[in-house]
Design a protein around this motif. Structure first.
Motif, PDB file in Angstrom:
ATOM      1  N   ASP A 191       0.777  -1.109   0.065  1.00  0.00           N
ATOM      2  CA  ASP A 191      -0.061  -0.014   0.143  1.00  0.00           C
ATOM      3  C   ASP A 191       0.952   1.374  -0.011  1.00  0.00           C
ATOM      4  O   ASP A 191       1.377   1.650   1.186  1.00  0.00           O
ATOM      5  CB  ASP A 191      -0.796  -0.018   1.228  1.00  0.00           C
ATOM      6  N   LEU A 192       0.904   1.997  -1.181  1.00  0.00           N
ATOM      7  CA  LEU A 192       1.794   3.126  -1.100  1.00  0.00           C
ATOM      8  C   LEU A 192       0.971   4.484  -1.084  1.00  0.00           C
ATOM      9  O   LEU A 192       1.362   5.360   0.013  1.00  0.00           O
ATOM     10  CB  LEU A 192       2.088   3.259  -2.770  1.00  0.00           C
ATOM     11  N   VAL A 193      -0.353   4.517  -1.344  1.00  0.00           N
ATOM     12  CA  VAL A 193      -1.101   5.622  -1.123  1.00  0.00           C
ATOM     13  C   VAL A 193      -2.546   5.114  -0.591  1.00  0.00           C
ATOM     14  O   VAL A 193      -3.014   4.398  -1.274  1.00  0.00           O
ATOM     15  CB  VAL A 193      -1.265   6.477  -2.488  1.00  0.00           C
ATOM     16  N   GLU A 194      -2.961   5.816   0.447  1.00  0.00           N
ATOM     17  CA  GLU A 194      -4.307   5.478   1.078  1.00  0.00           C
ATOM     18  C   GLU A 194      -5.299   5.733  -0.002  1.00  0.00           C
ATOM     19  O   GLU A 194      -5.256   6.809  -0.523  1.00  0.00           O
ATOM     20  CB  GLU A 194      -4.453   6.308   2.230  1.00  0.00           C
ATOM     21  N   GLY A 195      -6.141   4.714  -0.179  1.00  0.00           N
ATOM     22  CA  GLY A 195      -7.318   5.022  -1.079  1.00  0.00           C
ATOM     23  C   GLY A 195      -6.983   4.480  -2.369  1.00  0.00           C
ATOM     24  O   GLY A 195      -7.960   4.601  -3.360  1.00  0.00           O
ATOM     25  N   PHE A 196      -5.834   3.995  -2.624  1.00  0.00           N
ATOM     26  CA  PHE A 196      -5.454   3.430  -4.276  1.00  0.00           C
ATOM     27  C   PHE A 196      -5.178   1.986  -3.854  1.00  0.00           C
ATOM     28  O   PHE A 196      -4.820   1.632  -2.937  1.00  0.00           O
ATOM     29  CB  PHE A 196      -4.369   4.418  -4.852  1.00  0.00           C
ATOM     30  N   PRO A 197      -5.388   1.456  -5.067  1.00  0.00           N
ATOM     31  CA  PRO A 197      -5.250  -0.171  -5.159  1.00  0.00           C
ATOM     32  C   PRO A 197      -3.397  -0.389  -4.568  1.00  0.00           C
ATOM     33  O   PRO A 197      -2.665   0.531  -4.886  1.00  0.00           O
ATOM     34  CB  PRO A 197      -5.497  -0.547  -6.324  1.00  0.00           C
ATOM     35  N   PRO A 198      -3.215  -1.513  -3.975  1.00  0.00           N
ATOM     36  CA  PRO A 198      -1.547  -1.584  -3.677  1.00  0.00           C
ATOM     37  C   PRO A 198      -1.037  -1.759  -5.139  1.00  0.00           C
ATOM     38  O   PRO A 198      -1.282  -2.269  -6.044  1.00  0.00           O
ATOM     39  CB  PRO A 198      -1.724  -2.907  -2.817  1.00  0.00           C
ATOM     40  N   ALA A 199       0.316  -1.561  -4.913  1.00  0.00           N
ATOM     41  CA  ALA A 199       1.464  -1.496  -6.014  1.00  0.00           C
ATOM     42  C   ALA A 199       1.668  -3.121  -5.598  1.00  0.00           C
ATOM     43  O   ALA A 199       1.887  -3.612  -4.664  1.00  0.00           O
ATOM     44  CB  ALA A 199       2.360  -0.670  -5.964  1.00  0.00           C
ATOM     45  N   SER A 200       2.331  -3.679  -6.930  1.00  0.00           N
ATOM     46  CA  SER A 200       3.148  -5.093  -6.928  1.00  0.00           C
ATOM     47  C   SER A 200       4.409  -4.842  -6.891  1.00  0.00           C
ATOM     48  O   SER A 200       5.152  -4.060  -7.820  1.00  0.00           O
ATOM     49  CB  SER A 200       2.518  -5.962  -7.872  1.00  0.00           C
ATOM     50  N   PHE A 201       5.368  -5.299  -5.823  1.00  0.00           N
ATOM     51  CA  PHE A 201       6.766  -5.278  -5.769  1.00  0.00           C
ATOM     52  C   PHE A 201       7.329  -6.522  -5.868  1.00  0.00           C
ATOM     53  O   PHE A 201       6.720  -7.519  -5.225  1.00  0.00           O
ATOM     54  CB  PHE A 201       7.206  -4.438  -4.560  1.00  0.00           C
ATOM     55  N   THR A 202       8.666  -6.882  -6.776  1.00  0.00           N
ATOM     56  CA  THR A 202       9.375  -8.051  -6.598  1.00  0.00           C
ATOM     57  C   THR A 202      10.194  -7.784  -5.334  1.00  0.00           C
ATOM     58  O   THR A 202      10.411  -6.589  -4.627  1.00  0.00           O
ATOM     59  CB  THR A 202      10.292  -8.248  -7.800  1.00  0.00           C
ATOM     60  N   GLY A 203      10.837  -9.123  -4.849  1.00  0.00           N
ATOM     61  CA  GLY A 203      11.865  -8.903  -3.944  1.00  0.00           C
ATOM     62  C   GLY A 203      13.185  -8.180  -4.715  1.00  0.00           C
ATOM     63  O   GLY A 203      13.204  -7.909  -5.952  1.00  0.00           O
ATOM     64  N   ALA A 204      14.208  -7.795  -3.801  1.00  0.00           N
ATOM     65  CA  ALA A 204      15.372  -7.149  -4.531  1.00  0.00           C
ATOM     66  C   ALA A 204      16.166  -8.123  -5.547  1.00  0.00           C
ATOM     67  O   ALA A 204      16.237  -9.289  -4.946  1.00  0.00           O
ATOM     68  CB  ALA A 204      16.121  -6.528  -3.510  1.00  0.00           C
ATOM     69  N   ILE A 205      16.460  -7.629  -6.744  1.00  0.00           N
ATOM     70  CA  ILE A 205      17.350  -8.829  -7.691  1.00  0.00           C
ATOM     71  C   ILE A 205      18.513  -7.817  -7.693  1.00  0.00           C
ATOM     72  O   ILE A 205      18.656  -6.835  -8.409  1.00  0.00           O
ATOM     73  CB  ILE A 205      16.606  -8.738  -8.977  1.00  0.00           C
ATOM     74  N   PRO A 206      19.661  -8.358  -7.253  1.00  0.00           N
ATOM     75  CA  PRO A 206      21.107  -7.752  -7.300  1.00  0.00           C
ATOM     76  C   PRO A 206      21.517  -7.591  -8.721  1.00  0.00           C
ATOM     77  O   PRO A 206      21.649  -8.602  -9.387  1.00  0.00           O
ATOM     78  CB  PRO A 206      21.741  -8.453  -6.345  1.00  0.00           C
ATOM     79  N   VAL A 207      21.684  -6.480  -9.090  1.00  0.00           N
ATOM     80  CA  VAL A 207      22.429  -6.210 -10.204  1.00  0.00           C
ATOM     81  C   VAL A 207      23.566  -5.436 -10.101  1.00  0.00           C
ATOM     82  O   VAL A 207      23.725  -4.627  -9.238  1.00  0.00           O
ATOM     83  CB  VAL A 207      21.547  -5.483 -11.448  1.00  0.00           C
ATOM     84  N   SER A 208      24.501  -5.653 -11.074  1.00  0.00           N
ATOM     85  CA  SER A 208      25.851  -4.897 -10.780  1.00  0.00           C
ATOM     86  C   SER A 208      25.968  -3.414 -11.552  1.00  0.00           C
ATOM     87  O   SER A 208      26.775  -2.724 -11.278  1.00  0.00           O
ATOM     88  CB  SER A 208      26.941  -5.804 -11.524  1.00  0.00           C
ATOM     89  N   GLU A 209      24.921  -3.216 -12.526  1.00  0.00           N
ATOM     90  CA  GLU A 209      25.196  -1.802 -13.301  1.00  0.00           C
ATOM     91  C   GLU A 209      23.903  -1.912 -14.149  1.00  0.00           C
ATOM     92  O   GLU A 209      23.263  -2.843 -14.283  1.00  0.00           O
ATOM     93  CB  GLU A 209      26.572  -1.648 -14.042  1.00  0.00           C
ATOM     94  N   VAL A 210      23.648  -0.747 -14.660  1.00  0.00           N
ATOM     95  CA  VAL A 210      22.541  -0.609 -15.749  1.00  0.00           C
ATOM     96  C   VAL A 210      23.199   0.063 -16.842  1.00  0.00           C
ATOM     97  O   VAL A 210      24.059   1.008 -16.796  1.00  0.00           O
ATOM     98  CB  VAL A 210      21.326   0.287 -15.287  1.00  0.00           C
TER      99      VAL A 210
END
Length: 129
Positions: free
Chosen positions: A27-46
């Motif tokens: 729940d990010l903002v009250e009154g809005f549907p929850p957002a879906s998050f994955t767990g952290a995926i370690p990456v070395s760079e973008v």
């Protein structure tokens, strides 16, 4: 959250497999549907990749490392060495794990500009098998 996995078998032939990252509602903002998050995926760079509009073919090659790619705009048609073809369009996620063997090849779709974000995975993570 769905993704397309390309991987190599023991003989070095590449294949596609549909996968899904596990997500949890937040729940990010009250009154809005929850957002879906994955767990952290370690990456070395973008690394950002852009090809201007035009027709191009990227010949057979294995992935240089295990990495996640997110198509930001445009799209590609990807072929595995077993002959299957898949399209990746803006918003699609690829998990590239075909780091040995013949690999895969890509070609542009309809001469569109292509923008991709590449994120090499930190090794020994074991996100998928």
């Amino acid at each position: 959250m769905k993704y397309l996995r390309v991987y190599a078998d023991d003989e070095g032939n590449s294949h596609f497999e549909d996968g899904e990252f596990e997500t949890n509602p937040v729940d990010l903002v009250e009154g809005f549907p929850p957002a879906s998050f994955t767990g952290a995926i370690p990456v070395s760079e973008v690394q950002m990749f852009r090809l201007e509009p035009g027709d191009w073919i990227d010949d057979w090659h294995p992935a240089p490392r295990r990495q996640i790619a997110i198509i930001l705009s445009g799209g590609i048609e990807m072929e595995s060495s077993d002959g299957k073809v898949r399209r990746l369009l803006a918003g699609d996620i690829l998990l590239a794990e075909d780091t040995h063997g013949e690999g895969h090849r890509n070609r542009s779709i309809d001469g569109q500009k292509l923008v991709v974000a590449w994120m090499p995975l930190v090794e020994d993570r074991g996100e998928s098998s």
